[in-house]
Structures are given as structure tokens and as C-alpha cells.
Design a protein around this motif. Sequence first.
Motif, PDB file in Angstrom:
ATOM      1  N   VAL A  78       0.832  -1.208   0.000  1.00 18.62           N
ATOM      2  CA  VAL A  78       0.000   0.000   0.000  1.00 18.62           C
ATOM      3  C   VAL A  78       0.867   1.259   0.000  1.00 18.62           C
ATOM      4  CG1 VAL A  78      -1.709   1.332   1.316  1.00 18.62           C
ATOM      5  CG2 VAL A  78      -1.945  -1.144   1.101  1.00 18.62           C
ATOM      6  N   GLU A  79       1.953   1.253   0.757  1.00 20.22           N
ATOM      7  CA  GLU A  79       2.834   2.426   0.814  1.00 20.22           C
ATOM      8  C   GLU A  79       3.432   2.732  -0.565  1.00 20.22           C
ATOM      9  OE1 GLU A  79       6.835   3.693   3.192  1.00 20.22           O
ATOM     10  OE2 GLU A  79       5.308   2.610   4.336  1.00 20.22           O
ATOM     11  N   ILE A  80       3.817   1.682  -1.289  1.00 19.66           N
ATOM     12  CA  ILE A  80       4.356   1.865  -2.643  1.00 19.66           C
ATOM     13  C   ILE A  80       3.268   2.429  -3.561  1.00 19.66           C
ATOM     14  CG2 ILE A  80       5.281   0.676  -4.674  1.00 19.66           C
ATOM     15  CD1 ILE A  80       6.609  -1.302  -2.656  1.00 19.66           C
ATOM     16  N   ASP A  96      12.945   4.773  -2.554  1.00 18.09           N
ATOM     17  CA  ASP A  96      12.404   4.114  -1.358  1.00 18.09           C
ATOM     18  C   ASP A  96      12.124   2.629  -1.569  1.00 18.09           C
ATOM     19  OD1 ASP A  96      12.533   6.628  -0.296  1.00 18.09           O
ATOM     20  OD2 ASP A  96      10.418   6.768   0.244  1.00 18.09           O
ATOM     21  N   CYS A  97      12.416   2.095  -2.746  1.00 20.10           N
ATOM     22  CA  CYS A  97      12.148   0.690  -3.071  1.00 20.10           C
ATOM     23  C   CYS A  97      13.365   0.104  -3.791  1.00 20.10           C
ATOM     24  CB  CYS A  97      10.937   0.569  -4.001  1.00 20.10           C
ATOM     25  SG  CYS A  97       9.477   1.469  -3.463  1.00 20.10           S
ATOM     26  N   ASP A  98      13.431  -1.229  -3.831  1.00 18.12           N
ATOM     27  CA  ASP A  98      14.507  -1.904  -4.572  1.00 18.12           C
ATOM     28  C   ASP A  98      14.019  -2.250  -5.974  1.00 18.12           C
ATOM     29  OD1 ASP A  98      16.331  -1.876  -2.434  1.00 18.12           O
ATOM     30  OD2 ASP A  98      15.417  -3.672  -1.568  1.00 18.12           O
ATOM     31  N   GLY A 105      15.156  -3.008 -19.702  1.00 22.23           N
ATOM     32  CA  GLY A 105      15.759  -1.953 -18.897  1.00 22.23           C
ATOM     33  C   GLY A 105      14.750  -1.225 -18.032  1.00 22.23           C
ATOM     34  N   ALA A 106      13.449  -1.382 -18.317  1.00 19.90           N
ATOM     35  CA  ALA A 106      12.422  -0.752 -17.476  1.00 19.90           C
ATOM     36  C   ALA A 106      12.528  -1.338 -16.071  1.00 19.90           C
ATOM     37  CB  ALA A 106      11.033  -0.994 -18.059  1.00 19.90           C
ATOM     38  N   PRO A 107      12.408  -0.518 -15.042  1.00 22.50           N
ATOM     39  CA  PRO A 107      12.585  -1.002 -13.666  1.00 22.50           C
ATOM     40  C   PRO A 107      11.534  -2.028 -13.249  1.00 22.50           C
ATOM     41  CG  PRO A 107      12.669   1.396 -13.754  1.00 22.50           C
ATOM     42  CD  PRO A 107      12.193   0.930 -15.086  1.00 22.50           C
ATOM     43  N   ALA A 108      11.999  -3.134 -12.675  1.00 19.04           N
ATOM     44  CA  ALA A 108      11.124  -4.162 -12.113  1.00 19.04           C
ATOM     45  C   ALA A 108      11.239  -4.071 -10.601  1.00 19.04           C
ATOM     46  CB  ALA A 108      11.541  -5.543 -12.603  1.00 19.04           C
ATOM     47  N   LEU A 109      10.108  -4.033  -9.918  1.00 15.93           N
ATOM     48  CA  LEU A 109      10.058  -3.889  -8.468  1.00 15.93           C
ATOM     49  C   LEU A 109      10.397  -5.210  -7.795  1.00 15.93           C
ATOM     50  CD1 LEU A 109       9.370  -2.212  -5.931  1.00 15.93           C
ATOM     51  CD2 LEU A 109       6.974  -2.902  -6.285  1.00 15.93           C
ATOM     52  N   THR A 110      11.531  -5.242  -7.111  1.00 22.26           N
ATOM     53  CA  THR A 110      11.941  -6.438  -6.383  1.00 22.26           C
ATOM     54  C   THR A 110      10.916  -6.715  -5.293  1.00 22.26           C
ATOM     55  OG1 THR A 110      14.247  -5.897  -6.779  1.00 22.26           O
ATOM     56  CG2 THR A 110      13.811  -7.481  -5.050  1.00 22.26           C
TER      57      THR A 110
END
Length: 169
Positions: A78-80, A96-98, A105-110
Motif C-alpha cells: 500500500v505504501e508503494i 524508497d524501493c529496490d 531496462g524498465a525497472p522491475a520492483l523487487t
Amino acid sequence: MSDPDLFKRGMRRLAAGVSVITTLDDGRPAGFVATAVTSVCADPAPSLLICVNRSASCHAVIHKSGIFCVNVLGEGDVEIANLFSSREHRHRRFTDCDWEALETGAPALTGALASFDCRVSEKMEVESHTVFLGRVATIKLWEREVHPLLYVDGHFDSLRSVALAKSAA
């Protein structure tokens, strides 16, 4: 002709999974929260679509870069979701996230439930939005347990709250 406000109120009753859509703006990460994500097909090439308002800051970026990553959020994210929904905290979205770069190359949320790394294969303008069809280049399943974050009636929720309430009765 239907009333647009009534339509919006009615659609808020359709529970939807919550995703963070990410892309690259000349090498810099950009992203936003979306509920308008759906699968299109699995064969012969896995594809999905996202609907993006043309007034959204990421619209032009996706249009130009031709890539995006759909990061499916879990109930603990929820915070993300709030972070990516807020213009005020835009500068913190990728600190604030990994994150991990997949094939495009698009960012993937760990730690997301799943990340679908896509290349735009088609675009279709519909009223105020563009439907981007994406061919999936890479899929990463980060978590084994699936407890999705939902958006319904104007707020974030989870299936677990319903399941827990039924089991406690």
C-alpha cells in the motif's frame, strides 16, 4: 448517453488489481499506479495491455521509449501504491524501493507479486487514453504466496480481509 460521473462511480465498484507501471525516460526511471492492466493472450507471444491517460506524465515517455514493466503489487505494498499515486513524492519513487532492470531496462520492483517486462507492439488512441499493447519480453515471479493489492470504491484493499472475515464467522 450515459453520465460520465455515474460511469466513474459504477466502475469504482469493479475491484481491480493494482500495478506500478514503470518505464525509462532517457535512462531515468519513471512510473505510475494503474488498475487498467489486462492479459491479451499467451500464445503465440504473451501479450498484455495497459490503458494510460494522455495527460499522465508517463504517457509520452512510454510512447517514446516503447517499453514498460507491469509490477503487480501485493497487499503489503500500500505504501508503494500511495507513493506512486502522489505527485508530491514523485522524487522518492525509485529511492524508497529496490529495483532491478530486466531485459528492456524498465525497472522491475523487487518483491512485487510479478513483473512483466514489455515492448510496445501496438498503440490505439481511445478518447482521453492510449491503449498500449505490450509483448512480454521477460516475466519475473518474485513471491510464492499471492495476496494481491486491490483497488475498489476509491481505496486500497485486499482479498485476505474478506477471507479472514468469513473464516472467523
